[in-house]
Design an enzyme around this catalytic site. Structure first.
Site, PDB file in Angstrom:
ATOM      1  N   PHE A   1       0.166   5.906  -0.116  1.00 36.83           N
ATOM      2  CA  PHE A   1       1.074   6.064   1.136  1.00 36.83           C
ATOM      3  C   PHE A   1       0.194   6.676   2.354  1.00 36.83           C
ATOM      4  O   PHE A   1       0.791   7.285   3.065  1.00 36.83           O
ATOM      5  CB  PHE A   1       2.387   6.533   1.024  1.00 36.83           C
ATOM      6  N   HIS A   2      -0.967   6.097   2.338  1.00 35.85           N
ATOM      7  CA  HIS A   2      -1.890   6.533   3.504  1.00 35.85           C
ATOM      8  C   HIS A   2      -2.575   5.230   4.375  1.00 35.85           C
ATOM      9  O   HIS A   2      -3.444   5.010   4.494  1.00 35.85           O
ATOM     10  CB  HIS A   2      -3.067   7.130   2.720  1.00 35.85           C
ATOM     11  N   PRO A   3      -1.718   4.431   4.829  1.00 41.66           N
ATOM     12  CA  PRO A   3      -2.089   3.173   5.615  1.00 41.66           C
ATOM     13  C   PRO A   3      -2.545   3.654   6.987  1.00 41.66           C
ATOM     14  O   PRO A   3      -2.018   4.353   7.544  1.00 41.66           O
ATOM     15  CB  PRO A   3      -0.856   2.328   5.935  1.00 41.66           C
TER      16      PRO A   3
ATOM     17  N   HIS B   1      -5.037   4.051   0.493  1.00 43.47           N
ATOM     18  CA  HIS B   1      -5.664   4.459  -0.917  1.00 43.47           C
ATOM     19  C   HIS B   1      -4.730   3.791  -2.130  1.00 43.47           C
ATOM     20  O   HIS B   1      -3.535   3.842  -2.026  1.00 43.47           O
ATOM     21  CB  HIS B   1      -5.663   5.955  -0.936  1.00 43.47           C
TER      22      HIS B   1
END
Length: 540
Positions: free
Chosen positions: A473-475, A294
């Site tokens: 920080f949503h890999p 995101h």
């Protein structure tokens, strides 16, 4: 070489769950290997402390993504937890399951058993809901707190502005009607401390005789013999060690490290592995592909009313908040600064929520870059509005840069590389403009802090997003779940295609990113993985 029934690589959001679930019967032995150290740190346990751990190399991998053409050629800072509890120990505590359609999409891609009707009972099983009075109302171990009565009073302006433009309100983003705006639930225990995956799941597991946790343990290779994962090689405080697995090795090292370890073990794109001098055991181009994340952009405003800046910028305010937290475990230190937001449709034509919003009663202009040691509030009353397109269609890659497991892999986000993603950015900017122009928001805004979105046309919205957007920080997705070994790494039971005794269970298996924060669905994946693994082990 010691032998265990299961070896779990990574004591993060997923690994902690697996340690608990796989050992609870007392039948199986479990070794958990964590590259980082312990989580017994004040700023980990204190909810607002993630501003301190954001750049702390003692608990954070501090990755850097490569310059991204879609983001004006800028590199990006990627914090990832390198500590017991993983990123659940250093995140902003927001708990969102995701939207039901997210998981129905997983099932529609051929992953039977992963639709909303399948996963909703799993979420309900491990959540320990904490109501507004501090009472536990759910059966699970993970504390999920309703903090609607504790967040900053500024929320009333945000909720009123949303109502003015017809956005629905929701009482619970994790309930039957998650669409709308409201206050985010957080993973906080009744005593005011963070509830990480380590707190909820690993610590109960470690009380069992057959569970061992080794910290400072960097796994360097999966040992593969005759088409089966037999165990792992690892370094423990500089000493080379090996461990064997009777039933399975399970990678729960996250969207960055799980594909890295597969490639280091000879499972990945053949050309990449040969370039690094690694013997190709399985030529699997999908390993490291399908990377999704995101991206958000934030707009800053000076406020006509006091905000958290007024409480937390002055030294005496910091001291007062600290004393309150020590005495009662309440106040601003017991909360996330990500207090309000929601899942909304960018326009009436949207068939489903396609944006996530954030409204935070705090600004920290001078702490935008990754060089600053911590986040410090500004010396004036301020707040932020932020948005992120919820379901990006761009896809990037993570690949090893060296055969040395200590060298960070290459992270290539490939952001904003589809027309749909560009259209979503513009639609999100238009919705934010509508929010800012409402009576409720205009009554709150003293002045925008440049660049202001108010007068931007579509071209300017997109240019500003490219210039300033950043990862949330949503890999996910780099070991994609799917039935076809040509474009997926694991099957619907999370078994690595083409190998026995090896599974992946973490955010890397997401076929597509969920609409919101990814910590909750990562723990759900681990719970489902445990069900699948235990079923197969019992049938063996």
């Amino acid at each position: 070489m010691e032998t265990f029934d299961f070896i779990v690589v990574g004591a993060g959001s997923a690994g902690c769950v697996l340690a608990d679930r796989l050992s609870e019967s007392g039948r199986y032995s479990v070794l958990v290997l964590e590259a980082g150290g312990h989580d017994r740190r004040f700023w980990i346990k204190t909810p607002i402390g993630y501003g301190r751990t954001f750049l702390d190399g003692r608990v954070n991998w501090k990755y850097q993504a490569e310059p991204d053409p879609g983001a004006d050629g800028r590199p990006a800072y990627w914090p990832r937890g390198r500590v017991v509890g993983g990123s659940s120990s250093i995140n902003a505590l927001v708990y969102c399951r995701g939207l039901p359609q997210d998981f129905d999409d997983w099932r529609a891609e051929g992953n039977a058993g992963w639709g909303w009707d399948d996963v909703e009972p799993v979420f309900s099983r491990f959540e320990g809901r904490i109501d507004r009075a501090g009472r536990r109302t759910g059966p699970g171990a993970l504390a999920v707190a309703d903090v609607r009565d504790e967040v900053h009073p500024l929320k009333s302006h945000f909720l009123a502005s949303a109502g003015e433009i017809g956005l629905p309100l929701t009482e619970d983003f994790n309930g039957p009607s998650p669409e709308g705006v409201g206050v985010y639930a957080i993973t906080r225990r009744p005593n005011g401390l963070r509830c990480s995956a380590a707190d909820a799941f690993l610590r109960p597991a470690l009380k069992r005789a057959k569970v061992r946790l080794e910290t400072g343990a960097l796994v360097t290779r999966i040992a593969i013999e005759q088409g089966r994962a037999r165990g792992v090689d690892y370094e423990h405080h500089g000493e080379a060690r090996s461990a064997a697995a009777r039933c399975a090795v399970i990678l729960s090292a996250g969207a960055v490290n799980s594909p890295q370890l597969l490639q280091l073990s000879g499972i990945g794109p053949g050309a990449t592995l040969r370039e690094q001098g690694i013997e190709v055991r399985l030529d699997r181009p999908a390993v490291g592909g399908n990377l999704q994340d995101h991206l958000a952009v934030t707009y800053y405003y000076k406020s006509r009313e006091p905000t958290l800046n007024d409480e937390l910028h002055p030294w005496h305010g910091k001291m007062r908040a600290g004393l309150r937290y020590v005495a009662s475990r309440r106040g601003p230190l017991s909360l996330s600064v990500n207090q309000c937001g929601g899942f909304v449709r960018s326009s009436a034509a949207s068939q489903r929520p396609d944006l996530q919003l954030y409204f935070n009663p705090l600004t920290y202009i001078e702490a935008r870059t990754s060089e600053r040691p911590s986040l410090n509030p500004d010396p004036f009353s301020g707040f932020i509005l932020s948005y992120q397109p919820a379901r990006p269609t761009s896809r990037g890659r993570i690949d090893i840069a060296s055969a040395d497991p200590r060298q960070a892999p290459r992270i290539r986000p490939n952001s904003l590389s589809t027309q749909k993603d560009l259209d979503d950015v513009v639609a999100g900017g238009r919705l934010l403009q509508a929010l800012v122009r409402t009576r409720a928001m205009q009554a709150l805004i003293a002045e925008p802090i440049a660049p202001g979105i108010e007068a931007m046309d579509d071209e300017a919205i997109l240019a500003d997003f490219r210039r300033r957007c950043g990862t949330v920080f949503h890999p996910v997705g780099t070991c994609r779940m799917g039935s076809d070994a040509g474009n997926a790494v694991v099957d619907g039971s999370l078994r690595v295609h083409g190998l026995d005794g090896l599974r992946v269970a973490d955010a890397s298996v997401f076929p597509a990113i969920t609409s919101g924060n990814t910590n909750a669905p990562t723990m759900m994946v681990a719970h489902k993985a445990a069900d699948l693994i235990l079923h197969d082990a019992g049938a063996a």
